[in-house]
Design a protein around this motif. Structure first.
Motif, mmCIF file in Angstrom:
data_model
loop_
_atom_site.group_PDB
_atom_site.id
_atom_site.type_symbol
_atom_site.label_atom_id
_atom_site.label_comp_id
_atom_site.label_asym_id
_atom_site.label_seq_id
_atom_site.Cartn_x
_atom_site.Cartn_y
_atom_site.Cartn_z
ATOM 1 N N THR A 8 0.830 -1.205 0.000
ATOM 2 C CA THR A 8 0.000 0.000 0.000
ATOM 3 C C THR A 8 0.865 1.255 0.000
ATOM 4 N N LEU A 9 1.906 1.267 0.832
ATOM 5 C CA LEU A 9 2.822 2.418 0.860
ATOM 6 C C LEU A 9 3.570 2.552 -0.463
ATOM 7 N N ALA A 10 3.943 1.404 -1.056
ATOM 8 C CA ALA A 10 4.638 1.437 -2.344
ATOM 9 C C ALA A 10 3.750 2.081 -3.404
ATOM 10 N N GLN A 11 2.457 1.783 -3.359
ATOM 11 C CA GLN A 11 1.513 2.362 -4.308
ATOM 12 C C GLN A 11 1.277 3.855 -4.035
ATOM 13 N N ILE A 12 1.129 4.221 -2.769
ATOM 14 C CA ILE A 12 0.866 5.627 -2.417
ATOM 15 C C ILE A 12 1.958 6.539 -2.946
ATOM 16 N N PHE A 13 3.210 6.091 -2.821
ATOM 17 C CA PHE A 13 4.331 6.964 -3.151
ATOM 18 C C PHE A 13 5.059 6.585 -4.440
ATOM 19 N N LYS A 14 4.392 5.828 -5.315
ATOM 20 C CA LYS A 14 5.030 5.456 -6.578
ATOM 21 C C LYS A 14 5.135 6.681 -7.485
ATOM 22 N N GLU A 15 6.008 6.597 -8.469
ATOM 23 C CA GLU A 15 6.226 7.692 -9.404
ATOM 24 C C GLU A 15 6.113 7.173 -10.834
ATOM 25 N N LYS A 16 5.669 8.035 -11.723
ATOM 26 C CA LYS A 16 5.523 7.665 -13.130
ATOM 27 C C LYS A 16 6.816 7.972 -13.869
ATOM 28 N N LYS A 17 7.267 7.004 -14.660
ATOM 29 C CA LYS A 17 8.461 7.177 -15.482
ATOM 30 C C LYS A 17 8.130 6.675 -16.885
ATOM 31 N N GLY A 18 7.793 7.596 -17.782
ATOM 32 C CA GLY A 18 7.373 7.198 -19.126
ATOM 33 C C GLY A 18 6.088 6.395 -19.055
ATOM 34 N N ASP A 19 6.138 5.169 -19.585
ATOM 35 C CA ASP A 19 4.957 4.313 -19.544
ATOM 36 C C ASP A 19 5.075 3.265 -18.434
ATOM 37 N N GLU A 20 5.912 3.539 -17.434
ATOM 38 C CA GLU A 20 6.110 2.615 -16.316
ATOM 39 C C GLU A 20 5.934 3.346 -14.989
ATOM 40 N N PHE A 21 5.747 2.569 -13.934
ATOM 41 C CA PHE A 21 5.762 3.101 -12.581
ATOM 42 C C PHE A 21 7.010 2.577 -11.876
ATOM 43 N N VAL A 22 7.635 3.428 -11.089
ATOM 44 C CA VAL A 22 8.753 3.004 -10.248
ATOM 45 C C VAL A 22 8.418 3.363 -8.809
ATOM 46 N N GLY A 23 8.889 2.559 -7.893
ATOM 47 C CA GLY A 23 8.592 2.816 -6.494
ATOM 48 C C GLY A 23 9.093 1.683 -5.628
ATOM 49 N N GLY A 24 8.565 1.611 -4.417
ATOM 50 C CA GLY A 24 9.014 0.590 -3.486
ATOM 51 C C GLY A 24 9.741 1.215 -2.315
ATOM 52 N N LEU A 25 10.438 0.387 -1.557
ATOM 53 C CA LEU A 25 11.112 0.816 -0.330
ATOM 54 C C LEU A 25 11.939 2.090 -0.468
ATOM 55 N N PRO A 26 12.817 2.223 -1.476
ATOM 56 C CA PRO A 26 13.613 3.447 -1.568
ATOM 57 C C PRO A 26 12.771 4.700 -1.776
ATOM 58 N N ILE A 53 14.560 -1.106 -10.826
ATOM 59 C CA ILE A 53 13.518 -0.210 -10.308
ATOM 60 C C ILE A 53 14.054 0.606 -9.140
ATOM 61 N N ALA A 54 14.767 -0.048 -8.225
ATOM 62 C CA ALA A 54 15.337 0.656 -7.072
ATOM 63 C C ALA A 54 16.357 1.697 -7.507
ATOM 64 N N ALA A 55 17.105 1.375 -8.560
ATOM 65 C CA ALA A 55 18.141 2.299 -9.040
ATOM 66 C C ALA A 55 17.575 3.627 -9.513
ATOM 67 N N ASN A 56 16.303 3.636 -9.903
ATOM 68 C CA ASN A 56 15.679 4.883 -10.348
ATOM 69 C C ASN A 56 15.604 5.931 -9.241
ATOM 70 N N ARG A 57 15.698 5.508 -7.999
ATOM 71 C CA ARG A 57 15.712 6.457 -6.886
ATOM 72 C C ARG A 57 17.054 7.203 -6.828
ATOM 73 N N ILE A 58 18.098 6.567 -7.358
ATOM 74 C CA ILE A 58 19.418 7.204 -7.397
ATOM 75 C C ILE A 58 19.536 8.076 -8.634
ATOM 76 N N SER A 59 19.205 7.498 -9.796
ATOM 77 C CA SER A 59 19.260 8.247 -11.057
ATOM 78 C C SER A 59 18.398 7.547 -12.098
ATOM 79 N N GLN A 60 17.666 8.325 -12.884
ATOM 80 C CA GLN A 60 16.841 7.749 -13.939
ATOM 81 C C GLN A 60 17.518 7.832 -15.301
ATOM 82 N N LYS A 61 18.796 8.238 -15.313
ATOM 83 C CA LYS A 61 19.526 8.293 -16.573
ATOM 84 C C LYS A 61 19.687 6.886 -17.154
ATOM 85 N N LYS A 62 19.502 6.790 -18.466
ATOM 86 C CA LYS A 62 19.570 5.498 -19.127
ATOM 87 C C LYS A 62 20.925 4.830 -18.919
ATOM 88 N N SER A 63 21.982 5.638 -18.914
ATOM 89 C CA SER A 63 23.327 5.078 -18.746
ATOM 90 C C SER A 63 23.479 4.394 -17.389
#
Length: 517
Positions: free
Chosen positions: A137-155, A413-423
């Motif tokens: 539930t918390l993962a859903q509340i605080f998820k973020e949209k990235k293009g056509d995907e959602f990222v989220g979770g503990l971080p 998915i977790a790495a997106n909390r650090i940086s969303q750069k493709k590289s």
């Protein structure tokens, strides 16, 4: 080559005592160990089961009242333009939950704590379902949209709940990524073991680790993992959507067939489990606390409720309300422990190998050989030994491979909390598929087992537990408010107002729904 792996084992030798200390604390102190029953329960176990009890009460035992709701959500057909469907997220999380631990962990728990350990696994799973609900539930509340995907979770929810501090999210991401990467060599080893066993059953030959077969396995594993890793979450879910149901059905049907062949021992199974939960036999230590500790610890480590390690898949779902995925993730704990772990326990308990002291002494400390020996003892003289071994080996390999895939995609998915750069995302993919998987393959080909490296998973588990649970308690008020809203105001859009903290995606979604209406 041997010198390299010996050096790796040496480097990580320090991990073993640290992992043991943290898992056993404070039972490793005499004054605490002297307390009846409680003295056998580590702080981690008390914290995990205590959290489950607390969350069960506060949510009105959501794992019971909304069990059918979870099933309804899973069976509802829904196309997801953004993210993945709740069912796909369920299969993705199951890819991580349902792993070799469902066989090895259960076998180990019973070999140490006796059949009664299975009863305490059920208890831990029941309360763990509410913890999984809270996490998702918390993962859903605080998820973020990235293009056509959602990222989220503990971080992501950790960052938001702990004062929106960026360093918290980065630290949690780094901890999970390191934990996941160091788990990959062990899972690769499990894949090799499984495929090697299948080949031996099919051909009747024994294969050395230096044989051509093992080199072929290595190439296929590395290439296959790389292809999926660079395909992103939607390509991964196309695999898990097919593989998870297949491996679950094959495993369940195989054990059911064994049970039917040994139907006369079914009453013994239930009697041994319930009796052993409170009065275990002397051969298993003879103490009530032994069965309880083994069952609770192994149960929670199998279904991962409270660790936050499954929350990335929960956030990826295109749910209509945060609590929807909470209900679904609770079912994941039910599938993992109440169904699959129970079936594994069924095999070990029904075999009763402890009644053969000579055989038991040689096997009880070896989890996989003990499990396979239990299967063999239940299928004698019926010509089915090879078929059963083949099917179990296939399931074991699928369990391990889905864990490999899960660790890599969850790390991404977790790495997106650090940086969303493709590289940076590609770097994480390369690290998993082209560094740690080949490293595990090389250790197999060299005929070595990285025992100390495997302890990294134990250390990573306990560190994540101690990070996740305090955050869950701090952010529990948001999940409780969302739960109340879900129960009483169905149909009303979920927004930041419901929980009292900014939820950008949900506000955006509510605005879009308002425009359409």
């Amino acid at each position: 080559m041997k010198e390299i792996f010996d050096a790796v084992n040496g480097v990580f030798h320090f991990v073993v005592p640290i992992a043991d200390f943290l898992w056993d604390f404070p039972t490793n102190f005499g004054w605490y160990a002297a307390i009846p029953v409680l003295g056998k329960l580590s702080f981690a176990v008390v914290l995990l089961i205590g959290s489950g009890i607390f969350f069960s009460i506060k949510t009105g035992f959501i794992q019971i009242t909304h069990f059918k709701e979870g099933l309804r959500i899973l069976t509802r057909q829904r196309a997801a333009a953004i993210g993945i469907s709740p069912l796909a997220a369920f299969f993705l999380s199951s890819a991580m939950r349902v792993g070799p631990g469902n066989i090895l962990g259960v076998t180990g728990a019973i070999s140490v704590g006796g059949p009664g350990a299975l009863f305490w696994m059920w208890v831990s799973a029941f309360f763990g379902m509410s913890t999984a609900f809270m996490e998702a539930t918390l993962a859903q509340i605080f998820k973020e949209k990235k293009g056509d995907e959602f990222v989220g979770g503990l971080p992501f929810y950790g960052k938001k709940i702990m004062g929106n501090r960026a360093w918290v999210g980065v630290a949690l991401s780094a901890i999970f990524i390191l934990y996941a990467m160091f788990c990959l060599p062990a899972q690769a080893f499990n894949v090799f073991s499984s495929v090697g066993s299948i080949a031996e059953v099919v051909t009747g030959n024994t294969y050395d680790r230096t044989s051509v077969l093992y080199y072929i396995i290595a190439v296929v594993l590395i290439v296959g993992t790389t292809v999926f890793a660079f395909g992103g979450i939607k390509k991964i879910t196309k695999v898990t959507d097919k593989v998870v149901p297949i491996m679950a059905v094959i495993y369940c049907l195989t054990v059911i067939v064994i049970a039917v062949l040994n139907f006369r021992t079914i009453p013994f199974f239930f009697g041994a489990v319930f009796k052993g939960a409170f009065t275990p036999e002397a051969i298993f230590g003879g103490f009530f606390g032994t069965a309880l500790v083994q069952g609770v610890k192994r149960g929670l480590m199998s279904n991962e409720a409270g660790q936050g390690t499954i929350t990335m898949s929960a956030a990826a779902s295109n749910a209509e309300h945060p609590c929807e995925q909470g209900c679904v993730q609770a079912l994941g704990v039910f599938l993992d422990t109440i169904i699959i772990c129970t079936l594994s326990g069924f095999i070990v308990v029904m075999a009763q190998l402890w009644n053969n002291p000579a055989q038991w002494e040689g096997l009880h400390s070896q989890k996989l050989p003990l499990y396979l020996a239990s299967i063999t003892s239940l299928t004698p003289g019926i010509g089915a030994d090879s078929i059963i071994t083949l099917l179990i080996s296939l399931c074991y390999g699928l369990f391990a491979y889905t864990c490999v895939v899960g660790f890599i995609i969850f790390s991404e998915i977790a790495a997106n909390r650090i940086s969303q750069k493709k590289s940076f995302i590609n770097f994480i993919r390369i690290l998993g598929a082209l560094v740690f998987i080949p490293f595990g393959a090389l250790s197999v080909l060299a005929g070595l087992e990285l025992d100390n490296l495997w302890y990294i998973s134990d250390l990573g588990n306990i560190i994540i537990v101690y990070c996740n649970l305090p955050i869950l308690f701090v952010g529990a008020k948001y999940a409780f408010r969302a739960t109340n809203h879900y129960k009483t105001k169905k149909g009303e859009p979920f927004t930041s107002e419901v929980v009292g903290i900014t939820c950008e995606y949900w506000d955006e979604r509510a605005n879009n729904l308002g425009r359409k209406s």
